[in-house]
Each structure stands twice: as C-alpha cells, then as structure tokens.
Design a protein around this motif. Structure first.
Motif, PDB file in Angstrom:
ATOM      1  N   ASN A   9     -14.380  23.852  17.142  1.00 53.43           N
ATOM      2  CA  ASN A   9     -13.571  24.180  18.243  1.00 53.43           C
ATOM      3  C   ASN A   9     -12.350  24.961  17.913  1.00 53.43           C
ATOM      4  OD1 ASN A   9     -12.575  24.930  20.692  1.00 53.43           O
ATOM      5  ND2 ASN A   9     -13.258  22.960  21.403  1.00 53.43           N
ATOM      6  N   ASN A  10     -12.098  26.131  17.990  1.00 55.50           N
ATOM      7  CA  ASN A  10     -10.792  26.724  17.735  1.00 55.50           C
ATOM      8  C   ASN A  10      -9.561  26.454  18.623  1.00 55.50           C
ATOM      9  OD1 ASN A  10     -11.732  27.790  15.262  1.00 55.50           O
ATOM     10  ND2 ASN A  10     -12.228  29.590  16.019  1.00 55.50           N
ATOM     11  N   GLU A  11     -10.197  26.017  19.788  1.00 53.39           N
ATOM     12  CA  GLU A  11      -9.055  25.715  20.848  1.00 53.39           C
ATOM     13  C   GLU A  11      -8.328  24.461  20.509  1.00 53.39           C
ATOM     14  OE1 GLU A  11     -11.340  26.068  24.454  1.00 53.39           O
ATOM     15  OE2 GLU A  11     -11.751  28.158  24.228  1.00 53.39           O
ATOM     16  N   MET A  12      -8.814  23.332  19.755  1.00 51.23           N
ATOM     17  CA  MET A  12      -8.321  22.281  19.769  1.00 51.23           C
ATOM     18  C   MET A  12      -7.388  22.383  18.616  1.00 51.23           C
ATOM     19  SD  MET A  12     -11.748  19.787  20.331  1.00 51.23           S
ATOM     20  CE  MET A  12     -11.416  19.076  21.989  1.00 51.23           C
ATOM     21  N   LYS A  13      -6.271  21.475  18.624  1.00 50.92           N
ATOM     22  CA  LYS A  13      -5.482  21.607  17.523  1.00 50.92           C
ATOM     23  C   LYS A  13      -6.047  20.958  16.280  1.00 50.92           C
ATOM     24  CE  LYS A  13      -1.137  21.645  19.921  1.00 50.92           C
ATOM     25  NZ  LYS A  13       0.034  21.243  20.267  1.00 50.92           N
ATOM     26  N   SER A  14      -6.661  19.825  16.372  1.00 44.19           N
ATOM     27  CA  SER A  14      -7.382  19.352  15.134  1.00 44.19           C
ATOM     28  C   SER A  14      -8.673  19.772  15.240  1.00 44.19           C
ATOM     29  CB  SER A  14      -7.551  17.791  15.141  1.00 44.19           C
ATOM     30  OG  SER A  14      -8.028  17.283  16.382  1.00 44.19           O
ATOM     31  N   GLU A  15      -9.226  20.325  14.022  1.00 43.73           N
ATOM     32  CA  GLU A  15     -10.562  20.575  13.731  1.00 43.73           C
ATOM     33  C   GLU A  15     -11.707  19.625  13.956  1.00 43.73           C
ATOM     34  OE1 GLU A  15     -11.327  23.214  10.637  1.00 43.73           O
ATOM     35  OE2 GLU A  15      -9.735  24.630  11.193  1.00 43.73           O
ATOM     36  N   ARG A  16     -12.408  19.555  15.149  1.00 40.61           N
ATOM     37  CA  ARG A  16     -13.342  18.499  15.490  1.00 40.61           C
ATOM     38  C   ARG A  16     -14.824  19.287  15.701  1.00 40.61           C
ATOM     39  NH1 ARG A  16     -12.358  15.819  20.850  1.00 40.61           N
ATOM     40  NH2 ARG A  16     -14.590  16.509  21.278  1.00 40.61           N
ATOM     41  N   LYS A  17     -15.599  18.744  15.098  1.00 38.60           N
ATOM     42  CA  LYS A  17     -17.120  19.178  15.102  1.00 38.60           C
ATOM     43  C   LYS A  17     -17.514  18.955  16.659  1.00 38.60           C
ATOM     44  CE  LYS A  17     -18.149  17.782  10.575  1.00 38.60           C
ATOM     45  NZ  LYS A  17     -19.023  16.941   9.575  1.00 38.60           N
ATOM     46  N   LEU A  49     -23.630  13.105  22.035  1.00 43.75           N
ATOM     47  CA  LEU A  49     -24.498  14.425  22.166  1.00 43.75           C
ATOM     48  C   LEU A  49     -23.839  15.769  22.118  1.00 43.75           C
ATOM     49  CD1 LEU A  49     -26.995  13.234  24.866  1.00 43.75           C
ATOM     50  CD2 LEU A  49     -27.311  13.631  22.348  1.00 43.75           C
ATOM     51  N   SER A  50     -22.226  15.665  22.482  1.00 42.33           N
ATOM     52  CA  SER A  50     -21.316  16.469  22.671  1.00 42.33           C
ATOM     53  C   SER A  50     -20.626  16.773  21.057  1.00 42.33           C
ATOM     54  CB  SER A  50     -20.298  16.422  23.641  1.00 42.33           C
ATOM     55  OG  SER A  50     -20.972  16.425  24.968  1.00 42.33           O
ATOM     56  N   ASN A  51     -20.313  15.883  20.566  1.00 46.47           N
ATOM     57  CA  ASN A  51     -19.437  15.752  19.454  1.00 46.47           C
ATOM     58  C   ASN A  51     -20.093  15.503  18.056  1.00 46.47           C
ATOM     59  OD1 ASN A  51     -17.301  16.250  21.218  1.00 46.47           O
ATOM     60  ND2 ASN A  51     -17.197  14.316  21.610  1.00 46.47           N
ATOM     61  N   ASN A  52     -21.046  14.806  17.791  1.00 48.20           N
ATOM     62  CA  ASN A  52     -21.876  14.490  16.867  1.00 48.20           C
ATOM     63  C   ASN A  52     -22.923  15.456  16.418  1.00 48.20           C
ATOM     64  OD1 ASN A  52     -23.239  13.030  14.547  1.00 48.20           O
ATOM     65  ND2 ASN A  52     -23.219  11.154  15.524  1.00 48.20           N
ATOM     66  N   PRO A  53     -22.993  16.115  15.699  1.00 46.91           N
ATOM     67  CA  PRO A  53     -24.032  17.182  15.111  1.00 46.91           C
ATOM     68  C   PRO A  53     -25.218  16.379  14.467  1.00 46.91           C
ATOM     69  CG  PRO A  53     -22.131  17.491  13.606  1.00 46.91           C
ATOM     70  CD  PRO A  53     -21.758  16.495  14.734  1.00 46.91           C
ATOM     71  N   ASN A  54     -25.025  15.111  14.255  1.00 49.45           N
ATOM     72  CA  ASN A  54     -26.289  14.335  13.806  1.00 49.45           C
ATOM     73  C   ASN A  54     -26.914  13.666  14.821  1.00 49.45           C
ATOM     74  OD1 ASN A  54     -25.693  14.954  10.886  1.00 49.45           O
ATOM     75  ND2 ASN A  54     -24.236  13.266  10.808  1.00 49.45           N
ATOM     76  N   SER A  55     -26.589  13.784  16.207  1.00 50.59           N
ATOM     77  CA  SER A  55     -27.241  12.970  17.105  1.00 50.59           C
ATOM     78  C   SER A  55     -28.412  13.978  17.539  1.00 50.59           C
ATOM     79  CB  SER A  55     -26.218  12.829  18.425  1.00 50.59           C
ATOM     80  OG  SER A  55     -25.920  14.175  18.870  1.00 50.59           O
ATOM     81  N   HIS A  56     -29.196  13.290  18.019  1.00 49.36           N
ATOM     82  CA  HIS A  56     -30.516  13.877  18.460  1.00 49.36           C
ATOM     83  C   HIS A  56     -30.862  13.951  19.936  1.00 49.36           C
ATOM     84  CE1 HIS A  56     -32.230  13.897  14.427  1.00 49.36           C
ATOM     85  NE2 HIS A  56     -31.652  12.746  14.199  1.00 49.36           N
ATOM     86  N   LEU A  57     -30.830  15.148  20.705  1.00 47.35           N
ATOM     87  CA  LEU A  57     -30.789  15.493  22.064  1.00 47.35           C
ATOM     88  C   LEU A  57     -32.382  15.328  22.296  1.00 47.35           C
ATOM     89  CD1 LEU A  57     -29.809  16.150  24.669  1.00 47.35           C
ATOM     90  CD2 LEU A  57     -29.824  18.262  24.104  1.00 47.35           C
TER      91      LEU A  57
END
Length: 85
Positions: A9-17, A49-57
C-alpha cells in the motif's frame, strides 16, 4: 486453489502488506469494526483477512462481508481473485 496475492500500500508510510480484500475494503472506506459487528466475525479476523496474505478467506466469510457492505458477493469475489496480467 487460487489465493489472492498482496500488494504494498503506497499510501502508508511504512510498507505493510495488504490483501486484495484489504484493498477492496479501503476502496469503499469500510469501517472494519462495523463490518465485524454486522457479520459476527471478530475485528481480529477482519484485520487478519485484510492484512495477512497467508490468511484463507472462506466462502461464508466473503458472503457475510459482502452482505454487510450491501454489495454483490460476486463482484467482491471477482475483485479479490482477479488475475493480474
């Protein structure tokens, strides 16, 4: 099984997945606490679900989130799992 990827997310100062679901929720300025209340899912689960790419929706979660947002579950599904070229 196809799983949604993540982007930075380029809008956030720290690069968060952030997951495609996270992007979708941001796109519509969704209040995650309100979605949690409406769906019966915990705020922690919505955040995972919003922030963890390893979560399973799960399908039932996607359906409940879409209904809580008053949006078409198929539209949300297509956005989250769309193929990037």
């Amino acid at each position: 099984m196809v799983r949604p990827g993540f982007v930075y997310n380029n809008e956030m100062k720290s690069e968060r997945k952030i997951t495609r679901l996270g992007i979708y929720l941001q796109k519509y300025s969704v209040n995650k606490a309100e979605i949690a209340r409406r769906t019966g899912l915990s705020k922690a689960r919505i955040n995972e679900l919003s922030n963890n790419p390893n979560s399973h929706l799960r399908a039932d979660e996607l359906y409940r989130i879409a209904k809580a947002m008053h949006t078409d579950p198929c539209e949300m599904l297509n956005f989250i799992f769309e193929e990037s070229d």
